[in-house]
Structure formats: structure tokens, C-alpha cells
Design an enzyme around this catalytic site. Structure first.
Site, PDB file in Angstrom:
ATOM      1  N   ALA A  88      -8.667  -1.143   5.972  1.00 27.68           N
ATOM      2  CA  ALA A  88      -8.545  -2.499   6.542  1.00 27.68           C
ATOM      3  C   ALA A  88      -9.446  -2.766   7.744  1.00 27.68           C
ATOM      4  O   ALA A  88      -9.300  -3.798   8.399  1.00 27.68           O
ATOM      5  CB  ALA A  88      -7.096  -2.847   6.899  1.00 27.68           C
ATOM      6  N   ALA A  89     -10.384  -1.869   8.019  1.00 24.28           N
ATOM      7  CA  ALA A  89     -11.336  -2.146   9.111  1.00 24.28           C
ATOM      8  C   ALA A  89     -12.168  -3.386   8.774  1.00 24.28           C
ATOM      9  O   ALA A  89     -12.370  -4.269   9.611  1.00 24.28           O
ATOM     10  CB  ALA A  89     -12.239  -0.943   9.343  1.00 24.28           C
ATOM     11  N   GLY A  90     -12.649  -3.441   7.541  1.00 20.39           N
ATOM     12  CA  GLY A  90     -13.429  -4.605   7.105  1.00 20.39           C
ATOM     13  C   GLY A  90     -12.586  -5.872   7.146  1.00 20.39           C
ATOM     14  O   GLY A  90     -13.061  -6.937   7.552  1.00 20.39           O
ATOM     15  N   ASP A  91     -11.330  -5.763   6.732  1.00 20.37           N
ATOM     16  CA  ASP A  91     -10.432  -6.935   6.749  1.00 20.37           C
ATOM     17  C   ASP A  91     -10.212  -7.410   8.181  1.00 20.37           C
ATOM     18  O   ASP A  91     -10.156  -8.608   8.447  1.00 20.37           O
ATOM     19  CB  ASP A  91      -9.082  -6.583   6.124  1.00 20.37           C
ATOM     20  CG  ASP A  91      -9.219  -6.167   4.667  1.00 20.37           C
ATOM     21  OD1 ASP A  91     -10.183  -6.612   4.013  1.00 20.37           O
ATOM     22  OD2 ASP A  91      -8.369  -5.400   4.186  1.00 20.37           O
ATOM     23  N   GLY A 127      -2.895   2.999   8.574  1.00 19.69           N
ATOM     24  CA  GLY A 127      -2.337   1.926   7.748  1.00 19.69           C
ATOM     25  C   GLY A 127      -3.155   0.655   7.809  1.00 19.69           C
ATOM     26  O   GLY A 127      -4.037   0.498   8.654  1.00 19.69           O
ATOM     27  N   ASP A 161       0.840  -1.204   0.000  1.00 18.47           N
ATOM     28  CA  ASP A 161       0.000   0.000   0.000  1.00 18.47           C
ATOM     29  C   ASP A 161       0.872   1.249   0.000  1.00 18.47           C
ATOM     30  O   ASP A 161       1.744   1.401   0.868  1.00 18.47           O
ATOM     31  CB  ASP A 161      -0.893   0.023   1.254  1.00 18.47           C
ATOM     32  CG  ASP A 161      -1.964  -1.060   1.241  1.00 18.47           C
ATOM     33  OD1 ASP A 161      -2.075  -1.780   0.223  1.00 18.47           O
ATOM     34  OD2 ASP A 161      -2.684  -1.190   2.247  1.00 18.47           O
ATOM     35  N   GLY A 213     -22.306  -0.169  12.631  1.00 21.84           N
ATOM     36  CA  GLY A 213     -22.253  -1.537  13.136  1.00 21.84           C
ATOM     37  C   GLY A 213     -22.330  -2.585  12.049  1.00 21.84           C
ATOM     38  O   GLY A 213     -21.780  -2.411  10.959  1.00 21.84           O
TER      39      GLY A 213
HETATM   40  O1  RIB Z   1      -9.062  -3.372   2.488  1.00 19.98           O
HETATM   41  C1  RIB Z   1      -7.916  -2.575   2.476  1.00 19.98           C
HETATM   42  C2  RIB Z   1      -6.977  -3.080   1.429  1.00 19.98           C
HETATM   43  O2  RIB Z   1      -7.561  -2.882   0.158  1.00 19.98           O
HETATM   44  C3  RIB Z   1      -5.667  -2.324   1.361  1.00 19.98           C
HETATM   45  O3  RIB Z   1      -4.684  -2.857   2.215  1.00 19.98           O
HETATM   46  C4  RIB Z   1      -5.316  -2.392  -0.110  1.00 19.98           C
HETATM   47  O4  RIB Z   1      -4.177  -3.166  -0.388  1.00 19.98           O
HETATM   48  C5  RIB Z   1      -6.542  -2.948  -0.807  1.00 19.98           C
HETATM   49  O5  RIB Z   1      -6.388  -4.271  -1.143  1.00 19.98           O
END
Ligand code: RIB
Length: 306
Positions: free
Chosen positions: A251-254, A289, A14, A227
């Protein structure tokens, strides 16, 4: 190490700029900070699951460049099994160009690079990983044939199958839905997949019900600060989000997906796994990040239980 969570997905570097506002078409804005950080939805979800208690294996593809080496090293440093991370000769690593504004919102452009080289054959070669797993997670930043193969194979093996349909560029093939135990879209992805305009909790529920009618087991629509909405066999349940001061929602969803998977693999109930995922995601948005923002288990244990 026998991985109980296997992630088949993307690995990106990123390139992140911060600016007061996001640039509009044709506009140049002045940034305040720049950072290069490991990301990619697949890798982020793998890191979240690993930091939050799961034994994780990653299946993905980096480029034959310095970023590829750094990205792999970042996963190895999290004790993630990287036997399934291959190098795409002659290809650059996947990249994401990210701009984050003062209100913590972002725009992201991804360039697939090596991620485009993750083919069904790569996953077939690593079938033993899928066989050992309890939970298998996919997203949509790698070729769709690879995702389709993984979902179908994981379902055939009786695994808990999670699809985070991000980024969603159109409806999914109908044949995929019966292979998905947990479909976890955000509001815009739920809208793209279902064709239902999602702008409220009621419309999110309508979209989720449509996706369930296509065969998805349980749909969890993530609603950001509002939520998450679970729509399953027993109806709809809303889970309010913990209230935090957001700095960067990347990356909150991740983090939610990886934490949810780790909790399920650890034997927690669906409800417990959602609450755990929400606490992890809430902490992640208070930091900058993608992978650097993902919390460790000890940080969540310190927090009061909901
Ligand atoms: O969900 C966030 C991610 O989306 C980032 O880290 C970026 O690489 C994209 O894949």
C-alpha cells in the site's frame, strides 16, 4: 458532506503472512505472523486521502459476507462517504493473499469477488458524486468498462482525473489516455503499458514519454526507494524518496496516490502534492499492513518540511 475526492475502485480483505523469504514455485516456507487487515487498492487510496485531509467518497462493491461488513465499517470509521459502496448479493468480498518477506517486499494474489460486480451502471447511479468532486481516482481492480466509463465521465465533467494502472495486465485502450490528467504507474506497470523495458530512470522517462504521446497529461512513475519521476509538459523531474527503514511496502503506492489526490484537492501545487505523497508513503512503509500503515495528517505535520 460534499466529497472533493471520489475513488472508484476495489475493496479487499487482505490475508497477510510474514515469512523470511517469499516462497518459490513448489516451495513451502515457514511463516512467522498472520493478520487479516482491510485493503484493496481503491479502499486504501480512499483511506489515505481521508486521513490526509480530503473529504472522500468511495464507490465500490463488497461481498455479502462478514468481511464485507468489516470492510464497509472500516471505511465509515474514516468518515468516508459510503453511499456508493454496494453489497454484491451471493458474492464473497474481494480478497488479497499477501506474503511479506524480511526485506519488506511482497507478493499479492487478488480474488475479485464483489469487486467484479462494480459495473458502469453503479457509477452512473452516483453521477452526483462525480459532479461534486474535484479529483476522481481509479485503479484496475474492478471491471475495465467501469474504469473506462468513470474516466470518460470525470473528464467530461472537467474533474482532475487520476489513474493508478494497477495491476496492469497489458496495454490500456488508446482511447483512455486523453481522459487521464495524472497516470501514476510503478516501474513494472509503466513497462506493461508502454512496452518499453523499464530498469532505470532513463527508461522510465522513455516509457512515460510514450504514454504521454498516447494522450496522458502527466505521468508520474513511482520508483520505490528511488523516488518518483514526473514527466509532464515541462519535461522530466526526479523526486528522490525520503530515506527510511522499510518494514512492509504493501500500500505504499496507494498511500502516495491518495495523499497526492488529497493535496491537489486541497489546492497544493503538483510539486507540493508529490512531496506530500512521498512523505506519506515513506511513513507507511515503516509499518505493517495496508490500511493500518497509512498515516494521519497530524503525523506528517510533525515531520520537518522537505
Ligand atoms: O496495493 C496494495 C493492495 O493490493 C492490497 O491492500 C491488496 O488488497 C491489493 O489490492
Amino acid at each position: 458532506m460534499q466529497a472533493n475526492v471520489v475513488v472508484v475502485g476495489s475493496i479487499n480483505m487482505d490475508l497477510v503472512a510474514r515469512s523470511k523469504t517469499l516462497p518459490r514455485p513448489g516451495e513451502t516456507v515457514v511463516g512467522s505472523e498472520f493478520a487479516t487487515v482491510p485493503g484493496g487498492k481503491g479502499a486504501n487510496q480512499a483511506v489515505a486521502a481521508a486521513r490526509l485531509g480530503a473529504k472522500v467518497a468511495m464507490v465500490g462493491c463488497v461481498g455479502a459476507d462478514a468481511y464485507g461488513e468489516q470492510l464497509r465499517a472500516a471505511l465509515v470509521a474514516e468518515s468516508i462517504d459510503c453511499q456508493g459502496v454496494s453489497v454484491a448479493e451471493g458474492q464473497p468480498s474481494g480478497l488479497a493473499l499477501i506474503v511479506v518477506d524480511a526485506s519488506s517486499q511482497n507478493t499479492i494474489v487478488i480474488i475479485a469477488g464483489g469487486n467484479a460486480c462494480l459495473l458502469p451502471a453503479n457509477v452512473q447511479r452516483l453521477d452526483s458524486l462525480l459532479q461534486q468532486a474535484e479529483v476522481v481516482i481509479c485503479q484496475l481492480e474492478v471491471p475495465l468498462d467501469t474504469v473506462a466509463h468513470t474516466l470518460a465521465r470525470a473528464r467530461r465533467l472537467g474533474k482532475t482525473v487520476i489513474l493508478n494502472p494497477a495491476p496492469a495486465t497489458g496495454p490500456l485502450p488508446d482511447s483512455w489516455y486523453a481522459n487521464i490528467d495524472y497516470l501514476i504507474p510503478n516501474e513494472s506497470e509503466a513497462q506493461t503499458l508502454s512496452g518499453v523495458a523499464v530498469d532505470s530512470r532513463a527508461s522510465a522517462q522513455a516509457a512515460a514519454e510514450k504514454l504521454r504521446a498516447l494522450g496522458a497529461g502527466t505521468v508520474i512513475v513511482t520508483l520505490g526507494a528511488e523516488g518518483a519521476l514526473l514527466v509532464g509538459e515541462g519535461g522530466a523531474v526526479h523526486f528522490p524518496a525520503p530515506v527510511v527503514q522499510a518494514l512492509d511496502t504493501t500500500a505504499a503506492g496507494d498511500t502516495f496516490v491518495g495523499a497526492f489526490a488529497a493535496a491537489l484537492a486541497g489546492g497544493q501545487s503538483e510539486r507540493e502534492a508529490i512531496l506530500f505523497g512521498q512523505r506519506a508513503a515513506a511513513l507507511s512503509v515503516t509499518r505493517a499492513g495496508a490500511q493500518p500503515s497509512i498515516p494521519h495528517l497530524c503525523e506528517l505535520s510533525k515531520q520537518a518540511q522537505p
